[in-house]
Scaffold this active site. Structure first.
Site, PDB file in Angstrom:
ATOM      1  N   TYR A   1       0.813  -1.210   0.000  1.00 52.73           N
ATOM      2  CA  TYR A   1       0.000   0.000   0.000  1.00 52.73           C
ATOM      3  C   TYR A   1       0.857   1.275   0.000  1.00 52.73           C
ATOM      4  CZ  TYR A   1      -4.784  -1.697   0.109  1.00 52.73           C
ATOM      5  OH  TYR A   1      -5.992  -2.236  -0.249  1.00 52.73           O
TER       6      TYR A   1
ATOM      7  N   GLU B   1       1.257   6.418  -7.109  1.00 52.69           N
ATOM      8  CA  GLU B   1       0.162   7.311  -7.494  1.00 52.69           C
ATOM      9  C   GLU B   1       0.573   8.776  -7.324  1.00 52.69           C
ATOM     10  OE1 GLU B   1      -3.442   6.245  -5.475  1.00 52.69           O
ATOM     11  OE2 GLU B   1      -3.136   4.099  -5.849  1.00 52.69           O
TER      12      GLU B   1
END
Length: 362
Positions: free
Chosen positions: A286, A293
């Site tokens: 994560y 991102e």
């Protein structure tokens, strides 16, 4: 001539239907336990009062018992449970009136007859109450349909992300770094399908099909779809960036564990290795996904500034333009706040599923 056999310390207790024997031997190996002619015979290698030796004993029970004892070995001791043939209270364990020297009461489990009767009565009442509660709860006539839908949804998503992961992995081995630059053009259609279908997870939570909280699902799905449809889908200049490879690859690896776990949970299967992966793999994946991102957004800001795409021009006399690139800078803050929400949720889930179980205090 062989010397006398060594006997371990044995502690016993009873209930109306069962006998409990606790054998004080650690590191037990090859226990041989049997009941014949109402006599329990025990022989095992282990570490007891006389060191590491072979220990054995026999107990002839006061009244008839079932011939199939249940044995549970721990590192410090060995526990034996024997079922009585008739539910009653024994005045002693052995047929002989004089208690063997190696045998003693197990005061950790010892109850008087009246206390045992009360315990038995409480268990029966608890069982009856549980049956009453279950009978009051109306059965959902659509439960099988709902379960089938959830199994199919998770299966389709697992197959989709598996295709993405395998495709990208094969291309990486064949093309090496060259595969970084055309990831979007080869994978985007399947990623569009999977991420559009993922919107159903929000609906599932809203209508109560699943017990997952709504906020983490909204943060993850809308965050991913913003990157996929708005940032990557609208800018051809971004589609050939290597960062696309890392975003898609990390997303797919995470879902390879998540969707099979949910699919098996729907049918009541708890596979421990998969549970561990589901609530552990996110710890490195994560943050790496969030970092990828963020890099993608930072790389897109100059392109949006130059093209003016999605910028909003306000009418005169204000004559002000709200640059989409500025909104992206604000979104970076939202991205990291969303990561914190998801990390907090996943940490609680990991603690619930993998943390030490709380013991009930008697």
């Amino acid at each position: 001539m062989a010397g006398p056999s060594l006997r371990p310390h044995v502690h016993w207790a009873q209930r109306h239907r069962e006998l409990y024997l606790r054998v004080e031997l650690s590191d037990v190996q090859n226990p041989d336990i049997s009941i014949a002619d109402n006599v329990l015979r025990f022989r095992a290698q282990g570490h007891g009062a006389k060191g590491d030796n072979i220990y054995e004993f026999e107990i002839e029970f006061l009244e008839p018992v079932e011939p199939k004892p249940v044995c549970r070995v721990t590192q410090r001791q060995l526990n034996i449970t024997v079922q009585k043939k008739e539910s009653n209270w024994w005045e002693r364990l052995t047929k002989q009136e004089k208690r063997p020297l190696f045998l003693a009461p197990d005061f950790d489990r010892w109850l008087d007859e009246s206390d045992a009767e009360m315990e038995l009565k409480e268990k029966e009442e608890e069982k009856i109450n549980k049956m009453k509660i279950e009978s009051r709860v109306p059965k959902d006539p659509f439960r099988h349909l709902k379960k089938g839908y959830l199994v199919m949804y998770n299966l389709v998503q697992f197959l989709g992300f598996s295709w993405i992961f395998v495709n990208m992995t094969v291309r990486l081995f064949i093309l090496g770094k060259d595969s970084f630059y055309d990831t979007f053009h080869t994978i985007a259609d399947m990623m569009y399908f999977c991420q559009t279908l993922a919107l159903m997870e929000i609906m599932n939570s809203l209508i109560g099909l699943v017990r997952s909280p709504l906020l983490p699902a909204v943060v993850q799905i809308f965050g991913r779809n913003f990157i996929l449809f708005v940032v990557l889908g609208s800018l051809e200049e971004m589609q050939s960036k290597p960062v696309v490879f890392f975003i898609f690859y990390l997303w797919s690896i995470i879902e390879l564990f998540r969707y099979p776990y949910y699919m098996l949970s729907c049918v009541g299967i708890d596979w421990k290795p998969l549970t561990w992966l589901r609530y552990t793999a996110w710890i490195p994946l994560y943050p790496l996904g969030g970092l990828a991102e963020a890099v993608c957004i930072i790389q897109s800001i100059p392109i949006f500034s130059e093209t003016g795409k999605f910028s909003l021009g306000l009418p005169n006399p204000l004559n002000v333009t709200i640059q989409f690139s500025f909104l992206l800078q604000m979104y970076l803050i939202v991205l990291f706040l969303g990561m914190f929400v998801n990390f907090r949720h996943l940490y609680k889930q990991r603690k619930q599923h993998l943390g030490p179980k709380k013991r009930k205090m008697k």
